[in-house]
Design an enzyme around this catalytic site. Structure first.
Site, PDB file in Angstrom:
ATOM      1  N   HIS A 313       0.847  -1.187   0.000  1.00 22.09           N
ATOM      2  CA  HIS A 313       0.000   0.000   0.000  1.00 22.09           C
ATOM      3  C   HIS A 313       0.880   1.234   0.000  1.00 22.09           C
ATOM      4  O   HIS A 313       1.932   1.238   0.622  1.00 22.09           O
ATOM      5  CB  HIS A 313      -0.914   0.015   1.239  1.00 22.09           C
ATOM      6  CG  HIS A 313      -2.072   0.927   1.075  1.00 22.09           C
ATOM      7  ND1 HIS A 313      -2.006   2.262   1.367  1.00 22.09           N
ATOM      8  CD2 HIS A 313      -3.319   0.700   0.610  1.00 22.09           C
ATOM      9  CE1 HIS A 313      -3.169   2.820   1.101  1.00 22.09           C
ATOM     10  NE2 HIS A 313      -3.983   1.905   0.636  1.00 22.09           N
ATOM     11  N   ASP A 371      -7.968  -5.739   0.226  1.00 23.67           N
ATOM     12  CA  ASP A 371      -8.416  -6.556  -0.902  1.00 23.67           C
ATOM     13  C   ASP A 371      -7.986  -8.003  -0.800  1.00 23.67           C
ATOM     14  O   ASP A 371      -8.502  -8.861  -1.506  1.00 23.67           O
ATOM     15  CB  ASP A 371      -7.887  -5.962  -2.212  1.00 23.67           C
ATOM     16  CG  ASP A 371      -8.553  -4.644  -2.501  1.00 23.67           C
ATOM     17  OD1 ASP A 371      -9.728  -4.497  -2.138  1.00 23.67           O
ATOM     18  OD2 ASP A 371      -7.895  -3.758  -3.074  1.00 23.67           O
TER      19      ASP A 371
HETATM   20  N1  CMC Z   1       4.123  -7.553  -4.891  1.00 29.76           N
HETATM   21  C1  CMC Z   1       5.469  -7.546  -5.077  1.00 29.76           C
HETATM   22  N2  CMC Z   1       6.233  -6.466  -4.931  1.00 29.76           N
HETATM   23  C2  CMC Z   1       5.637  -5.325  -4.575  1.00 29.76           C
HETATM   24  C3  CMC Z   1       4.247  -5.256  -4.361  1.00 29.76           C
HETATM   25  C4  CMC Z   1       3.491  -6.437  -4.524  1.00 29.76           C
HETATM   26  N3  CMC Z   1       2.151  -6.414  -4.340  1.00 29.76           N
HETATM   27  N4  CMC Z   1       3.913  -3.993  -4.027  1.00 29.76           N
HETATM   28  C5  CMC Z   1       5.056  -3.292  -4.024  1.00 29.76           C
HETATM   29  N5  CMC Z   1       6.102  -4.098  -4.355  1.00 29.76           N
HETATM   30  C6  CMC Z   1       7.531  -3.722  -4.389  1.00 29.76           C
HETATM   31  C7  CMC Z   1       7.872  -2.949  -5.651  1.00 29.76           C
HETATM   32  O1  CMC Z   1       8.297  -3.799  -6.687  1.00 29.76           O
HETATM   33  C8  CMC Z   1       8.973  -2.031  -5.155  1.00 29.76           C
HETATM   34  O2  CMC Z   1      10.146  -2.770  -5.038  1.00 29.76           O
HETATM   35  P1  CMC Z   1      11.593  -2.053  -5.316  1.00 29.76           P
HETATM   36  O3  CMC Z   1      11.723  -1.023  -4.236  1.00 29.76           O
HETATM   37  O4  CMC Z   1      12.575  -3.174  -5.213  1.00 29.76           O
HETATM   38  O5  CMC Z   1      11.488  -1.471  -6.696  1.00 29.76           O
HETATM   39  C9  CMC Z   1       8.533  -1.685  -3.737  1.00 29.76           C
HETATM   40  O6  CMC Z   1       7.742  -2.822  -3.317  1.00 29.76           O
HETATM   41  C10 CMC Z   1       7.697  -0.416  -3.649  1.00 29.76           C
HETATM   42  O7  CMC Z   1       6.591  -0.549  -4.544  1.00 29.76           O
HETATM   43  P2  CMC Z   1       5.932   0.653  -5.317  1.00 29.76           P
HETATM   44  O8  CMC Z   1       5.225   0.116  -6.525  1.00 29.76           O
HETATM   45  O9  CMC Z   1       6.928   1.737  -5.526  1.00 29.76           O
HETATM   46  O10 CMC Z   1       4.891   1.153  -4.228  1.00 29.76           O
HETATM   47  P3  CMC Z   1       3.645   2.075  -4.495  1.00 29.76           P
HETATM   48  O11 CMC Z   1       3.393   2.776  -3.228  1.00 29.76           O
HETATM   49  O12 CMC Z   1       3.832   2.914  -5.716  1.00 29.76           O
HETATM   50  O13 CMC Z   1       2.494   1.030  -4.835  1.00 29.76           O
HETATM   51  C11 CMC Z   1       0.627  -0.400  -4.687  1.00 29.76           C
HETATM   52  C12 CMC Z   1       1.458   0.684  -3.982  1.00 29.76           C
HETATM   53  C13 CMC Z   1      -0.622  -0.678  -3.843  1.00 29.76           C
HETATM   54  C14 CMC Z   1       0.171   0.101  -6.079  1.00 29.76           C
HETATM   55  C15 CMC Z   1       1.492  -1.681  -4.831  1.00 29.76           C
HETATM   56  O14 CMC Z   1       1.893  -2.143  -3.559  1.00 29.76           O
HETATM   57  C16 CMC Z   1       0.780  -2.788  -5.604  1.00 29.76           C
HETATM   58  O15 CMC Z   1       0.821  -2.806  -6.841  1.00 29.76           O
HETATM   59  N6  CMC Z   1       0.102  -3.734  -4.877  1.00 29.76           N
HETATM   60  C17 CMC Z   1      -0.681  -4.763  -5.511  1.00 29.76           C
HETATM   61  C18 CMC Z   1      -2.012  -4.190  -5.942  1.00 29.76           C
HETATM   62  C19 CMC Z   1      -2.941  -3.996  -4.749  1.00 29.76           C
HETATM   63  O16 CMC Z   1      -3.126  -4.889  -3.938  1.00 29.76           O
HETATM   64  N7  CMC Z   1      -3.604  -2.804  -4.707  1.00 29.76           N
HETATM   65  C20 CMC Z   1      -4.612  -2.516  -3.703  1.00 29.76           C
HETATM   66  C21 CMC Z   1      -4.269  -1.336  -2.865  1.00 29.76           C
HETATM   67  S1  CMC Z   1      -5.371  -1.274  -1.428  1.00 29.76           S
HETATM   68  C22 CMC Z   1      -6.929  -0.923  -2.051  1.00 29.76           C
HETATM   69  C23 CMC Z   1      -7.054   0.480  -2.514  1.00 29.76           C
HETATM   70  O17 CMC Z   1      -6.914   1.387  -1.662  1.00 29.76           O
HETATM   71  O18 CMC Z   1      -7.337   0.683  -3.698  1.00 29.76           O
END
Ligand code: CMC
Length: 436
Positions: A313, A371
Site C-alpha cells: 500500500h 483486498d
Molecule cells: N508484490 C510484489 N512487490 C511489490 C508489491 C506487490 N504487491 N507492491 C510493491 N512491491 C515492491 C515494488 O516492486 C517495489 O520494489 P523495489 O523497491 O525493489 O522497486 C517496492 O515494493 C515499492 O513498490 P511501489 O510500486 O513503488 O509502491 P507504491 O506505493 O507505488 O504502490 C501499490 C502501492 C498498492 C500500487 C502496490 O503495492 C501494488 O501494486 N500492490 C498490488 C495491488 C494492490 O493490492 N492494490 C490494492 C491497494 S489497497 C486498495 C485500494 O486502496 O485501492
C-alpha cells in the site's frame, strides 16, 4: 490549518535569492510547506509525479497514519465504526461530520430509502450493453447517465442540489450494481425493498428472484455492511483525487462520481480485489498450496512483472487495519456457510504466512491490504468476481461525495490545474510534406 512559527527556506546553489515558504500544521500528521507562491517568486514549479510528497488539499474527513496502521473517519477509529455502527451511520458521519443520534439516523435512513429506485428508463439504457460487458464498464456508463435523469440536482454550486445528488447516489448505487449483475446473468431486475437494511436490500436485489421468497442471512448482511464501511473513504487516493479534480471544473456530481468509478477500476486501485482472487484461482489451478513457493519466486523476480495482489500500500507501511477486520469477517462468513476448508482461503493464508516472513516483503514493508480478504468473502457470499470492484465503487461513493462537497465548500477551492516539466521538442518549423 494553522500557520507554524517556523518557515521553510529554499536556497539555490547558483546564487539566486533564497525564498521563505510558510509552513502549516494540520490537527495531526505531517506539516506542509506552502508552495503556492513559489512560481510567482522564483519562476519554478515543484516536481512530484505520483504525489509522493504533495498534499493536494486540506481535508477534515479521513486520516490515515500509515506507520501506525491507523484509519480514522472524522476522528473515529475504523475498528470502532466497523464494530459499533452500521454503514448508513458511517455515511452520515462522513457527509455531515458527526455520527447520527437516534432521530437523525431515522431521518437519514428514510431519506436514503426513499431514493433507492432508479428511473425506469435506466433498464433500457442498460439494454444497450453486451450481456458479457464488465460490470465496471456498465457502472461507468450508468453513473454518468444519472445526470441525464436527474436534472434537478446537477448544479454543483447549489448546496441543495449537492445534498439531493448525494442522497440519490448513495441510495441508487446498490440498485445499479444489482441491475448490472442481473443483466449479465439474464435474470429479472429486483426492485428495492425499503423494509430491509441498506446491506440487506442490496443482497435481496442481487440474489432474490420473483419465483421464491428470499430471506436475508444476518451474518452475510453484517459482512456486506462491514465491506461497505471499510471501503467508505480513504483520504486522497487515486479515485478520490480524480473526483475532486473532475468536480473542480464545476461539472455535475454524477459526472464527477462516474470519473471516480472509472479510476477505481484499475488493478492498482479498486480492481485489486478482482485481480487478487484471479491470482488465487490461477495458483489453485497450478496445484494450490504446494505451488506457493514457486509463485513467490516469480513475484520476487522483477522481470516477471508478477505482483502479489492484495499486498502493499502506498500509505500503510505497518499493516492495513481494514485487512484485519476483513480477515475476521472472512472467518465468520466461511464458518456460517460451512466453508472453513475453502481451498482459496487456505491458499491465501499460506501466501500471507510466507510473505510476512520473507525478507523481500518485510524489507519493503509490504503487508496484506483490505483486498486480500474481501475477495474471498465476496466469492463465498456468491458475488461473481468481476462484480467486486463495482461493490467497492458502491461503498466508496459516500467518500467521494463527502470529499467533493468539502472541496466545493472550501473558500480556497480553485479548478485543479497541475503544471509540467516539458521535455519534448522545442519550437520548430513545419516542412512541406514533400520534403519531410
Ligand atoms: N508484490 C510484489 N512487490 C511489490 C508489491 C506487490 N504487491 N507492491 C510493491 N512491491 C515492491 C515494488 O516492486 C517495489 O520494489 P523495489 O523497491 O525493489 O522497486 C517496492 O515494493 C515499492 O513498490 P511501489 O510500486 O513503488 O509502491 P507504491 O506505493 O507505488 O504502490 C501499490 C502501492 C498498492 C500500487 C502496490 O503495492 C501494488 O501494486 N500492490 C498490488 C495491488 C494492490 O493490492 N492494490 C490494492 C491497494 S489497497 C486498495 C485500494 O486502496 O485501492
Amino acid at each position: 490549518m494553522k500557520l507554524a512559527d517556523n518557515k521553510a527556506t529554499l536556497s539555490f546553489s547558483n546564487g539566486s535569492p533564497s525564498v521563505d515558504l510558510p509552513v502549516y500544521h494540520g490537527s495531526v500528521g505531517p506539516d506542509v510547506v506552502d508552495i503556492r507562491k513559489l512560481y510567482a517568486q522564483t519562476g519554478m514549479f515543484t516536481y512530484d509525479p505520483g504525489f509522493l510528497s504533495t498534499a493536494a488539499t486540506q481535508s477534515a474527513i479521513t486520516y490515515i497514519d500509515g506507520d501506525k496502521g491507523e484509519l480514522l473517519y472524522r476522528g473515529y477509529p475504523i475498528e470502532q465504526l466497523a464494530t459499533n455502527c452500521d454503514f448508513l451511520e458511517t455515511c452520515h458521519l462522513l457527509l455531515y461530520g458527526e455520527l447520527p443520534n437516534t432521530d437523525q439516523k431515522k431521518d437519514f435512513t428514510s431519506r436514503v430509502t426513499n431514493h433507492t429506485m432508479v428511473n425506469e428508463q435506466m433498464q433500457f439504457f442498460l439494454r444497450g450493453f453486451r450481456r458479457d460487458a464488465h460490470p465496471m464498464a456498465i457502472m461507468t456508463g450508468l453513473v454518468g447517465a444519472l445526470s441525464a435523469f436527474y436534472h434537478d440536482s446537477t448544479d454543483i454550486t447549489n448546496p441543495e442540489h449537492r445534498e439531493i445528488a448525494a442522497i440519490r447516489l448513495i441510495a441508487k448505487m446498490p440498485t445499479l450494481v444489482a441491475m448490472a449483475y442481473k443483466y449479465t446473468v439474464g435474470q429479472p431486475y429486483m426492485y428495492p425493498q425499503n423494509n430491509l437494511s441498506y446491506a440487506g436490500n442490496f443482497l435481496h436485489m442481487m440474489f432474490a428472484t420473483p419465483c421464491e421468497k428470499y430471506v436475508v442471512n444476518p451474518v452475510i448482511e453484517r459482512a456486506m455492511d462491514r465491506i461497505f464501511t471499510l471501503h467508505a473513504d480513504h483520504e486522497q487516493n487515486a479515485s478520490t483525487s480524480t473526483v475532486r479534480l473532475c468536480g473542480s471544473s464545476g461539472t455535475n456530481p454524477f459526472a464527477a462520481i462516474a470519473a471516480g468509478v472509472a479510476c477505481l477500476w484499475g488493478p492498482a486501485h479498486g480492481g485489486a480485489n478482482e485481480a487478487c482472487l484471479n491470482m488465487l484461482e490461477d495458483i489453485q489451478k497450478m496445484g494450490g498450496v504446494s505451488k506457493v513457493g514457486e509463485f513467490m519466486e516469480k513475484v520476487k523476480d522483477k522481470n516477471s512483472g508478477v505482483r502479489l495482489m492484495g499486498f502493499g500500500h502506498r500509505v500503510y507501511k505497518n499493516y492495513d487495519p481494514r485487512a484485519k477486520l476483513m480477515q475476521e469477517t472472512c472467518r465468520e462468513v466461511l464458518t456460517e456457510l460451512g466453508l472453513q476448508n475453502d481451498p482459496l482461503f487456505k491458499l491465501a493464508m499460506a501466501l500471507e504466512k510466507i510473505a510476512l516472513e520473507d525478507d523481500y516483503f518485510v524489507s519493503r514493508k509490504l503487508y496484506p491490504n483490505v483486498d486480500f480478504y474481501s475477495g474471498i468473502v465476496q466469492r463465498a457470499i456468491g458475488i461473481p468476481v468481476p462484480l467486486f470492484t463495482a461493490i467497492f465503487a458502491l461503498a466508496r461513493t459516500v467518500g467521494w461525495i463527502a470529499q467533493l462537497n468539502e472541496m466545493i465548500g472550501d473558500p480556497e477551492y480553485k479548478i485543479g490545474r497541475p503544471r509540467q516539466l516539458f521535455s519534448g521538442s522545442v519550437k520548430r518549423d513545419v516542412k512541406p510534406l514533400a520534403v519531410r
